[in-house]
Design a protein around this motif. Structure first.
Motif, PDB file in Angstrom:
ATOM      1  N   ASP A   1       0.834  -1.203   0.000  1.00 29.24           N
ATOM      2  CA  ASP A   1       0.000   0.000   0.000  1.00 29.24           C
ATOM      3  C   ASP A   1       0.870   1.255   0.000  1.00 29.24           C
ATOM      4  O   ASP A   1       0.562   2.236  -0.689  1.00 29.24           O
ATOM      5  CB  ASP A   1      -0.921   0.003   1.217  1.00 29.24           C
ATOM      6  N   VAL A   2       1.969   1.229   0.763  1.00 30.62           N
ATOM      7  CA  VAL A   2       2.894   2.369   0.752  1.00 30.62           C
ATOM      8  C   VAL A   2       3.529   2.532  -0.626  1.00 30.62           C
ATOM      9  O   VAL A   2       3.746   3.644  -1.105  1.00 30.62           O
ATOM     10  CB  VAL A   2       3.977   2.191   1.845  1.00 30.62           C
ATOM     11  N   VAL A   3       3.814   1.398  -1.286  1.00 29.62           N
ATOM     12  CA  VAL A   3       4.378   1.470  -2.638  1.00 29.62           C
ATOM     13  C   VAL A   3       3.409   2.184  -3.579  1.00 29.62           C
ATOM     14  O   VAL A   3       3.796   3.049  -4.369  1.00 29.62           O
ATOM     15  CB  VAL A   3       4.691   0.043  -3.159  1.00 29.62           C
ATOM     16  N   ARG A   4       2.113   1.821  -3.505  1.00 32.69           N
ATOM     17  CA  ARG A   4       1.132   2.446  -4.397  1.00 32.69           C
ATOM     18  C   ARG A   4       0.918   3.919  -4.084  1.00 32.69           C
ATOM     19  O   ARG A   4       0.686   4.729  -4.989  1.00 32.69           O
ATOM     20  CB  ARG A   4      -0.195   1.692  -4.296  1.00 32.69           C
ATOM     21  N   GLN A   5       1.007   4.298  -2.795  1.00 28.69           N
ATOM     22  CA  GLN A   5       0.708   5.670  -2.409  1.00 28.69           C
ATOM     23  C   GLN A   5       1.914   6.596  -2.545  1.00 28.69           C
ATOM     24  O   GLN A   5       1.751   7.774  -2.896  1.00 28.69           O
ATOM     25  CB  GLN A   5       0.200   5.705  -0.962  1.00 28.69           C
ATOM     26  N   ARG A   6       3.102   6.082  -2.251  1.00 32.40           N
ATOM     27  CA  ARG A   6       4.268   6.965  -2.128  1.00 32.40           C
ATOM     28  C   ARG A   6       5.325   6.747  -3.207  1.00 32.40           C
ATOM     29  O   ARG A   6       6.134   7.652  -3.445  1.00 32.40           O
ATOM     30  CB  ARG A   6       4.934   6.745  -0.760  1.00 32.40           C
ATOM     31  N   CYS A   7       5.350   5.590  -3.820  1.00 28.35           N
ATOM     32  CA  CYS A   7       6.467   5.254  -4.711  1.00 28.35           C
ATOM     33  C   CYS A   7       5.939   4.829  -6.075  1.00 28.35           C
ATOM     34  O   CYS A   7       4.756   4.520  -6.243  1.00 28.35           O
ATOM     35  CB  CYS A   7       7.324   4.125  -4.114  1.00 28.35           C
ATOM     36  N   ASN A   8       6.841   4.814  -7.006  1.00 28.64           N
ATOM     37  CA  ASN A   8       6.556   4.329  -8.358  1.00 28.64           C
ATOM     38  C   ASN A   8       7.598   3.257  -8.682  1.00 28.64           C
ATOM     39  O   ASN A   8       8.641   3.547  -9.253  1.00 28.64           O
ATOM     40  CB  ASN A   8       6.594   5.480  -9.365  1.00 28.64           C
TER      41      ASN A   8
END
Length: 554
Positions: A407-414
């Motif tokens: 979820d952090v990957v989808r919200q904060r990272c590409n």
């Protein structure tokens, strides 16, 4: 023909002759024990299992080789020939099984191509049906729009406005609720209770600022008085020591009374010797490092006591210790394994966070996934505050919180494919493998299954790769319950080459997972057949895929 001497040579040929096998009663006893051992062990094993019976006879043969020293070279050679022959037979059986499965798969390839062609025709027919339904629905939509426009036109032609209905207002008259005695009495009791709580809180939790100054001055005075008493104690202790040395020297003089020496001379010599020993002891103490934290007071080292005393004064941002001092405090807490203190400091924002602190806390964890010591949770908080999201995601994965990490990957990272591969290398787990290779809400996979498995094989993670493959084979696919999830994932993997798949099959066979290897070989064969079918259909009907936009592989 009799034996002459110890050489056991024959008089006619001159060649060495081996001694007889049974020459004494001990040899006969050995043969009887060996036969009993063979009978007992054969009764224990399955008589239809050739492998177990072979192990029993092999063990007995080894005992014979060890007992008969003269025949050891010959028997060892015979044993080696038997073992090579048996190993060759086993290898031939394994290769025959593998080739049989491969031949069976290749034999079914023409029927597979025919089925896929038939499936293509069915899909083309369904596309035509869908087009006809779309046209019918489009015509119905146009008719509904026309009827709606006619109805709105008729409503506009009506000139008489509709009658307005008066709504009753049920709201209270302003000030009416202030005349309710019960409501006012309840409100008064609530205010009295709040007043009492505030009064008690003011008396017990808060004191005037001058009181803090008074307490600080009182503490300074007591510290100065304590230092003065310590100095006096050291002075009196040294004085007592000198008096004790002088008294003991005088008593020794009175016992011996040596000539040409007075009591005063004896006392002075004893005091000088005691002073010299005290000086040596002080010099030895000065060689100890000033920052030696091995000394413990009430179970804590002086450095940890200093760090713990420093934190209450670091409430505001300007009063926090700098990055270097914060790093030393964290090192001390980790060295003493005081994660409770470190958690309190992090939660109360008493430290100046840096990337070095985050890595220091993360590397202190020695747990297997998931983390049980709370180090990864603390490091995650540090990295989140520093906005180093990639390291925070790794900490979440090591806690076993795979969903939260992605979820952090989808919200904060590409993240790219290489980033997901790095995550798998840094914190490998079966839960993460399933999440990366399964289809997400967008219909995509983060990693092809071949890439994920090869990544584990490069790190020698057989304990994760093999159970993962078996779980995927036993799990049904979301699109087709009759197909395994592993089979569907292999068909979607267009990046792994056939050579790499074959290498994986050989690795599984070498590890003894023949059934898993056969399942993978079946999926690879189907994938290769689909590619050949697609290539053949494109050669025969080059305009079919372009005109109808039909993806045969889907």
């Amino acid at each position: 023909m009799s034996d002459t001497g110890s050489g056991y040579s024959t008089p006619t040929s001159g060649f060495m002759r081996l001694p007889p096998i049974v020459t004494s009663e001990s040899d006969r006893q050995f043969l009887r024990v060996l036969n009993d051992y063979i009978e007992v062990e054969l009764r224990k094993v399955n008589p239809e299992d050739d492998e177990q019976r072979y192990i029993v006879y092999k063990t007995a043969f080894n005992k014979i080789i060890e007992h008969v020293t003269a025949y050891q070279p010959l028997l060892t050679t015979i044993k080696k020939e038997y073992e090579d022959t048996i190993e060759a037979i086993k290898k031939a059986q394994r290769e025959a099984t593998f080739l049989h499965g491969k031949l069976k798969a290749m034999a079914s390839e023409p029927s597979t191509i025919r089925n896929y062609r038939k499936r293509g025709d069915e899909l083309e027919e369904r596309v035509n049906i869908v087009k006809k339904d779309n046209e019918r629905l489009h015509n119905q939509l146009i008719e509904l729009k026309v009827k709606r426009m006619e109805r709105e036109k008729q409503e506009k032609e009506i000139t008489e406005p509709p009658k307005r209905e008066l709504k009753k207002d049920h709201r209270l008259i302003p000030g009416e609720r202030f005349t309710d005695k019960e409501l006012l009495h309840t409100k008064l009791e609530e205010l009295d209770r709040q007043l009492k709580e505030l009064t008690i809180s003011f008396k017990t939790r808060y004191v005037p600022k001058t009181r803090k100054t008074e307490l600080k001055d009182n503490l300074d005075n007591k510290v100065a008085h304590r230092d003065m008493l310590l100095r006096q104690g050291q002075f009196y202790k040294a004085k007592r020591q000198r008096l004790k040395v002088a008294s003991e020297a005088a008593q020794a003089y009175n016992r011996e009374k040596p000539p040409h020496q007075t009591v005063g001379d004896t006392v002075m010599m004893s005091l000088q010797y005691a002073a010299m020993q005290a000086k040596k002891q002080r010099e030895a103490v000065t060689h100890v490092e000033d920052d030696d934290v091995q000394l413990r007071i009430n179970g804590r080292t002086p450095l940890l006591m200093f760090c713990d005393a420093l934190m209450p004064s670091a409430g505001s941002e300007n009063a926090r210790p700098d990055a270097r001092l914060s790093l030393e405090c964290v090192e001390c807490a980790l060295y003493e394994n005081r994660l409770d203190l470190l958690s309190h400091w992090v939660a109360q924002k008493r430290l100046t966070f840096s990337e070095e602190i985050g890595h220091l806390i993360k590397d202190h964890c020695k747990c297997k996934i998931p983390c049980r010591c709370s180090c990864q949770a603390l490091a995650q908080n540090v990295f989140i505050k520093l906005k180093i999201y990639k390291e925070a995601i790794v900490c979440l994965l090591k806690q076993g919180r795979v969903k939260a990490g992605l979820d952090v990957v989808r919200q904060r990272c590409n993240f790219s494919r290489e980033d997901y591969e790095e995550l798998l290398r840094m914190s490998p787990s079966i839960q993460l493998l399933h999440t990366l290779v399964e289809v997400d809400n967008k219909g995509e996979r983060h990693l092809p299954i071949g890439c994920a498995i090869m990544n584990l094989m490069e790190q020698n993670k057989f304990d994760l790769a093999l159970p993962f493959i078996q779980e995927m084979q036993n799990k049904p696919s979301k699109d087709d319950p009759h197909t395994s999830a592993f089979h569907a994932a292999v068909l979607d993997d267009h990046g792994t080459s056939l050579h790499e798949w074959n290498e994986l099959v050989h690795i599984l066979q070498d590890q003894g997972y023949n059934e898993t290897a056969m399942g993978l070989l079946a999926a690879i064969t189907v994938l290769q057949a689909m590619k050949n079918a697609l290539r053949t259909s494109q050669e025969e009907f080059p305009t079919l895929g372009q005109s109808e936009n039909i993806d045969v592989l889907s």
